[in-house]
Design a protein around this motif. Sequence first.
Motif, PDB file in Angstrom:
ATOM      1  N   SER A  22       0.814  -1.222   0.000  1.00 20.45           N
ATOM      2  CA  SER A  22       0.000   0.000   0.000  1.00 20.45           C
ATOM      3  C   SER A  22       0.844   1.267   0.000  1.00 20.45           C
ATOM      4  O   SER A  22       0.303   2.374  -0.128  1.00 20.45           O
ATOM      5  CB  SER A  22      -0.936   0.011   1.217  1.00 20.45           C
ATOM      6  OG  SER A  22      -0.196   0.113   2.430  1.00 20.45           O
ATOM      7  N   GLN A  44       0.710   6.564   0.945  1.00 26.05           N
ATOM      8  CA  GLN A  44       0.026   5.315   1.273  1.00 26.05           C
ATOM      9  C   GLN A  44      -1.389   5.343   0.718  1.00 26.05           C
ATOM     10  O   GLN A  44      -2.135   6.304   0.919  1.00 26.05           O
ATOM     11  CB  GLN A  44      -0.016   5.080   2.777  1.00 26.05           C
ATOM     12  CG  GLN A  44      -0.669   3.743   3.151  1.00 26.05           C
ATOM     13  CD  GLN A  44      -0.539   3.418   4.628  1.00 26.05           C
ATOM     14  OE1 GLN A  44      -0.572   4.304   5.468  1.00 26.05           O
ATOM     15  NE2 GLN A  44      -0.353   2.135   4.941  1.00 26.05           N
ATOM     16  N   GLN A  46      -5.057   3.774   0.877  1.00 20.32           N
ATOM     17  CA  GLN A  46      -6.033   3.016   1.631  1.00 20.32           C
ATOM     18  C   GLN A  46      -7.408   3.294   1.048  1.00 20.32           C
ATOM     19  O   GLN A  46      -7.555   4.151   0.157  1.00 20.32           O
ATOM     20  CB  GLN A  46      -5.973   3.396   3.123  1.00 20.32           C
ATOM     21  CG  GLN A  46      -4.656   3.006   3.781  1.00 20.32           C
ATOM     22  CD  GLN A  46      -4.549   3.458   5.229  1.00 20.32           C
ATOM     23  OE1 GLN A  46      -4.819   4.610   5.540  1.00 20.32           O
ATOM     24  NE2 GLN A  46      -4.184   2.546   6.112  1.00 20.32           N
ATOM     25  N   GLU A  47      -8.418   2.600   1.521  1.00 23.13           N
ATOM     26  CA  GLU A  47      -9.744   2.719   0.930  1.00 23.13           C
ATOM     27  C   GLU A  47     -10.280   4.151   0.978  1.00 23.13           C
ATOM     28  O   GLU A  47     -11.068   4.552   0.111  1.00 23.13           O
ATOM     29  CB  GLU A  47     -10.726   1.775   1.627  1.00 23.13           C
ATOM     30  CG  GLU A  47     -10.483   0.305   1.304  1.00 23.13           C
ATOM     31  CD  GLU A  47     -11.555  -0.574   1.888  1.00 23.13           C
ATOM     32  OE1 GLU A  47     -12.491  -0.042   2.531  1.00 23.13           O
ATOM     33  OE2 GLU A  47     -11.464  -1.808   1.695  1.00 23.13           O
TER      34      GLU A  47
END
Length: 305
Positions: A22, A44, A46-47
Amino acid sequence: MLASHKTKYSADSIEKAPRCTSVFACATYQLDSDTRQGNISVLQYQEDGISVLSCTETGGVLDMWWRDDSVVLAACASGQLCALRVDAEWCLEKGEVADLSDKILLAVDGSKERVVTSDTGGVLYTLDPDTLEIVTKLEGLHGAQGWGAEVWGLALDKHDSNITYTGGDDCLLLAHDLRSETTVATSRYHTMGVCCISPDPTTPHNILSGSYDEIVLHWDTRNFKQPLRSVNVGGGVWRIKRDTTNSSALIAGMHSGFHVVDLEEFSLKRSYTEHESLAYGADFLDSTTAATCSFYDNLVTVWSV
């Protein structure tokens, strides 16, 4: 598109971190008046989007390579190769700096045995990976009568790090033996400058090359006269990155967006055109997700391949 992020300067390089699917580094380069500005960010996905874990001003950066999960090396417009240390929390800290050239460094690659980098004057440098001291300096590899064509494409062989490949603005794809400091193979097949090279990590003697001529070529390096296969992706081919299964290649097509090539069929599988500027930086985060960046719109996106 799964997520997007705007960078401070023009974005040109993306490299996934070795120890996390990620996290990735993004480098930037922007010429303002006579100042080549830029930075490296650790991002990074992430969702809920893309977050900045760390960012360090470096001046303009053209290419990066993760030496391991704690050091990323940056080929800088200043002519320096800069080491940035990365801690367990992904914070960046400036480390060793090698003053190599009075010209712009264009590319960097490495292995446990050596680091290689190249510049706009046609010079290939080999360095110790720990100290960044110069081991060899090969000049005049690209460019007729030694005029020093820019060496954009650079890669160490994955099976024999004594062999390195270079691609230049003179349209040449070359293989060099670093032990004897000689060029051992030459291809003149590309019709425009060679921008990127991707050696096969599983099959010896196999590489991919990309060029401003918009074509990705598959080579057996024992025969540089005729490629095994080719695919036209439109737009100059700036980057080639393989997924972890070595079944697909992610292509930065400059003017045509980003593309996924099926390496078994050697055909286009997917194109991604959400960027509105030059498609430059690209890397797989995992076998189903890619991170890409484009230049003048300062845009980073993560998308499903």
